[in-house]
Design a protein around this motif. Structure first.
Motif, PDB file in Angstrom:
ATOM      1  N   LEU A 185       2.809 -10.583   6.027  1.00 47.45           N
ATOM      2  CA  LEU A 185       3.947 -10.798   5.070  1.00 47.45           C
ATOM      3  C   LEU A 185       3.921 -12.312   4.809  1.00 47.45           C
ATOM      4  CD1 LEU A 185       6.574  -8.158   5.951  1.00 47.45           C
ATOM      5  CD2 LEU A 185       5.026  -7.917   4.197  1.00 47.45           C
ATOM      6  N   GLU A 186       4.287 -13.019   5.880  1.00 50.76           N
ATOM      7  CA  GLU A 186       4.273 -14.408   5.564  1.00 50.76           C
ATOM      8  C   GLU A 186       3.157 -15.250   5.036  1.00 50.76           C
ATOM      9  OE1 GLU A 186       7.263 -16.468   6.036  1.00 50.76           O
ATOM     10  OE2 GLU A 186       7.993 -14.387   6.181  1.00 50.76           O
ATOM     11  N   GLY A 187       1.822 -14.515   5.230  1.00 51.09           N
ATOM     12  CA  GLY A 187       0.331 -14.939   4.815  1.00 51.09           C
ATOM     13  C   GLY A 187       0.346 -14.404   3.175  1.00 51.09           C
ATOM     14  N   GLY A 188       1.203 -13.595   2.528  1.00 50.04           N
ATOM     15  CA  GLY A 188       1.178 -13.235   1.218  1.00 50.04           C
ATOM     16  C   GLY A 188       0.336 -11.942   1.131  1.00 50.04           C
ATOM     17  N   GLU A 189       0.062 -11.334   1.973  1.00 53.56           N
ATOM     18  CA  GLU A 189      -0.761  -9.880   1.930  1.00 53.56           C
ATOM     19  C   GLU A 189       0.100  -9.031   0.998  1.00 53.56           C
ATOM     20  OE1 GLU A 189      -3.559  -8.174   1.870  1.00 53.56           O
ATOM     21  OE2 GLU A 189      -3.714  -9.076   3.917  1.00 53.56           O
ATOM     22  N   ASP A 190      -0.842  -8.285   0.524  1.00 57.99           N
ATOM     23  CA  ASP A 190      -0.499  -7.280  -0.570  1.00 57.99           C
ATOM     24  C   ASP A 190       0.154  -6.223   0.315  1.00 57.99           C
ATOM     25  OD1 ASP A 190      -0.133  -5.354  -2.537  1.00 57.99           O
ATOM     26  OD2 ASP A 190      -2.240  -5.125  -3.038  1.00 57.99           O
ATOM     27  N   VAL A 191       1.404  -5.821  -0.089  1.00 63.53           N
ATOM     28  CA  VAL A 191       2.198  -4.921   0.552  1.00 63.53           C
ATOM     29  C   VAL A 191       1.704  -3.433   0.253  1.00 63.53           C
ATOM     30  CG1 VAL A 191       4.251  -6.116   0.641  1.00 63.53           C
ATOM     31  CG2 VAL A 191       3.675  -4.688  -1.320  1.00 63.53           C
ATOM     32  N   LYS A 192       0.952  -3.252  -0.697  1.00 62.01           N
ATOM     33  CA  LYS A 192       0.341  -1.955  -1.003  1.00 62.01           C
ATOM     34  C   LYS A 192      -0.777  -1.717   0.020  1.00 62.01           C
ATOM     35  CE  LYS A 192      -0.162  -2.302  -5.507  1.00 62.01           C
ATOM     36  NZ  LYS A 192      -0.689  -1.955  -6.955  1.00 62.01           N
ATOM     37  N   PHE A 193      -1.463  -2.913   0.265  1.00 57.02           N
ATOM     38  CA  PHE A 193      -2.669  -2.782   1.258  1.00 57.02           C
ATOM     39  C   PHE A 193      -2.106  -2.325   2.681  1.00 57.02           C
ATOM     40  CE2 PHE A 193      -4.693  -4.939   4.774  1.00 57.02           C
ATOM     41  CZ  PHE A 193      -6.137  -4.405   4.501  1.00 57.02           C
ATOM     42  N   ILE A 194      -1.017  -3.037   2.902  1.00 55.35           N
ATOM     43  CA  ILE A 194      -0.421  -2.673   4.444  1.00 55.35           C
ATOM     44  C   ILE A 194       0.098  -1.216   4.297  1.00 55.35           C
ATOM     45  CG2 ILE A 194       1.414  -3.013   5.783  1.00 55.35           C
ATOM     46  CD1 ILE A 194       1.419  -5.829   4.790  1.00 55.35           C
ATOM     47  N   ALA A 195       0.628  -0.650   3.255  1.00 53.03           N
ATOM     48  CA  ALA A 195       1.294   0.654   3.054  1.00 53.03           C
ATOM     49  C   ALA A 195       0.100   1.533   3.294  1.00 53.03           C
ATOM     50  CB  ALA A 195       2.267   0.773   1.896  1.00 53.03           C
TER      51      ALA A 195
ATOM     52  N   PHE B 139       4.745   4.055   0.924  1.00 57.62           N
ATOM     53  CA  PHE B 139       3.806   3.564   0.066  1.00 57.62           C
ATOM     54  C   PHE B 139       4.371   3.393  -1.357  1.00 57.62           C
ATOM     55  CE2 PHE B 139       0.581   4.239  -3.224  1.00 57.62           C
ATOM     56  CZ  PHE B 139      -0.181   3.092  -3.203  1.00 57.62           C
ATOM     57  N   GLN B 140       5.059   4.779  -1.839  1.00 63.04           N
ATOM     58  CA  GLN B 140       5.716   4.904  -3.120  1.00 63.04           C
ATOM     59  C   GLN B 140       6.599   3.704  -3.246  1.00 63.04           C
ATOM     60  OE1 GLN B 140       6.987   8.948  -2.844  1.00 63.04           O
ATOM     61  NE2 GLN B 140       5.083   9.666  -3.975  1.00 63.04           N
ATOM     62  N   ALA B 141       7.625   3.656  -2.321  1.00 65.30           N
ATOM     63  CA  ALA B 141       8.597   2.561  -2.443  1.00 65.30           C
ATOM     64  C   ALA B 141       8.177   1.054  -2.645  1.00 65.30           C
ATOM     65  CB  ALA B 141       9.609   2.756  -1.049  1.00 65.30           C
TER      66      ALA B 141
END
Length: 430
Positions: free
Chosen positions: A272-282, A308-310
């Motif tokens: 998250l601190e590195g700017g990763e795409d939250v959808k990729f994580i989800a 994922f939806q949220a």
């Protein structure tokens, strides 16, 4: 309209260094090497509609242009950021007068469903050959109807070796930088800050060379310190486009699989601190919920889907709370890979031994001929049996008694094993 290959000295270095020939294209040897699939298409003189999926700065736009140039095809480019349905239809109308037109759409994942729908007919009947570029997984971002009409090829982040070759050629061949004597003393910071992105690499290289004072001998010394001073930021501790991206997501998944919520939260924070795409994580949590938890806790998949939806609707910064809740839940859930091993075993059986005939009692019998051949005879309707179960053979004869699913060692799947043993007795050795 100016071509992408126009190369005035006032253009940024990344534009000046854009390859004019496929032979000068850097990287993606899995597609363009001697046995690469795109190389084979070109040798055959044909080009199907494509989706090029990969991180920024790996050459998606350039590759699309070079493929069209190689086959001498008319080329039109639209950006999904500012193009609408009208722009798409205008290009299609022009393409009807020019055989073999290639339509390149940058960031196609930003196209709405209506915009993507507008492409379908022209792609299907060959009016245009579509090449879409996306940094997002096309399985989620491109509508199924359009995706089914395209081949999807993954472009990889450029390796350190490829990036070094790009640096070397820029310093020796570029009409501006080649006139400046440069000694590459260190390149770690340059490579780390570029994150496998050639455009970012060349932009930073140009800034460093032009802003670093020459030494007493009139030469520019390219060092890590010079790069960091120019960039005004330290080397990224997490690079979502580079090797660490894969290392951290691997550690993240393994921490959840290993039931350590604390380690999982740490790696989540790094991303998250590195700017990763939250959808990729989800998305990865969705996969994990079936692969590593499965029927040991079926609610895991439901929560991962809700997560994922949220995350898709909310985005950052608030998605960090939703991801945190989901990660803690998954990490502390009982684990089972039984669903994963079951489908892999079944797939291996089909791949290695082919498809066996369906037992006659299970076959559909929509015609009199099929009924006369016994299709559907002897089938027992399960709901007529005691406890809605009727003992009968469902497997092809050659696989009778073969077990693919082995319930995991956890309370919920222990109950599943007990039910299966009660139904099938010793048939599957449960």
């Amino acid at each position: 309209m100016a071509s992408l290959f126009d190369n005035p000295t006032t253009a940024p270095l990344a534009e000046r260094r854009r390859p004019h020939r496929l032979a000068d294209y850097a990287g993606q040897t899995h597609l363009l090497g001697e046995n690469g699939v795109l190389r084979r298409y070109l040798a055959a003189g044909r080009l199907p509609s494509l989706i090029l999926w990969g991180p920024p700065g790996v050459g998606k736009t350039t590759l699309a242009l070079l493929l069209a140039e190689e086959l001498k095809r008319p080329f039109f480019m639209l950006s999904a950021i500012n193009a609408g349905v009208k722009d798409v239809r205008d290009v299609i109308d022009r393409a009807k007068k020019q055989t073999g037109t290639v339509l390149f759409i940058d960031e196609i994942h930003r196209f709405s469903k209506a915009q993507q729908d507008a492409l379908l007919g022209a792609v299907e009947n060959g009016t245009v050959t579509l090449i879409g570029a996306t940094t997002e997984n096309p399985s989620f971002e491109v509508i199924p109807a359009l995706l089914s009409r395209c081949q999807v090829y993954t472009l990889e982040a450029l390796s350190a070796e490829t990036l070094r070759e790009i640096i070397r050629r820029a310093l020796t061949e570029d009409e501006v930088l080649s006139k400046i004597p440069v000694d590459v003393i260190e390149d770690h910071a340059l490579l780390a800050l570029s994150g496998g992105d050639a455009r970012k690499l060349l932009g930073l290289l140009e800034l460093v060379v032009q802003s670093t004072p020459p030494d007493a001998n009139g030469r520019v010394q390219l060092t890590d310190a010079a790069v960091q001073q120019t960039a005004q930021r330290p080397i990224a501790r997490y690079d979502k486009g580079g090797e660490m991206h894969y290392d951290v997501i691997s550690a993240f998944i393994k921490s959840i699989r290993g039931s350590d919520p604390n380690a999982a939260l740490y790696y989540l924070a790094v991303m998250l601190e590195g700017g990763e795409d939250v959808k990729f994580i989800a998305r990865r949590l969705l996969i994990l919920s079936s692969e590593d938890i499965g029927n040991a806790n079926p609610n895991a998949l439901l929560l991962a889907q809700s997560c994922f939806q949220a995350c898709t609707v909310i985005g950052l910064p608030e998605s960090d709370l939703i991801l945190s809740q989901t990660v803690i839940y998954l990490a502390t859930s009982p684990k089972s890979n039984a669903a994963y091993t079951a489908i892999r075993a079944a797939q291996a059986q089909v791949r290695q031994h082919g498809v066996h005939p369906v037992p006659v009692p299970l076959r559909n019998a929509p015609t009199k001929l099929m009924k006369s051949l016994g299709y559907g005879d002897a089938y027992q309707y399960s709901h007529n049996g005691v406890g809605n179960f009727a003992y009968q053979e469902f497997m092809p004869d050659a696989l009778s008694g073969t077990r693919f699913y082995d319930p995991g060692d956890n309370p919920l799947e222990a109950k599943i094993r007990e039910r299966l043993r009660g139904w099938w007795q010793d048939k599957y050795d449960y």
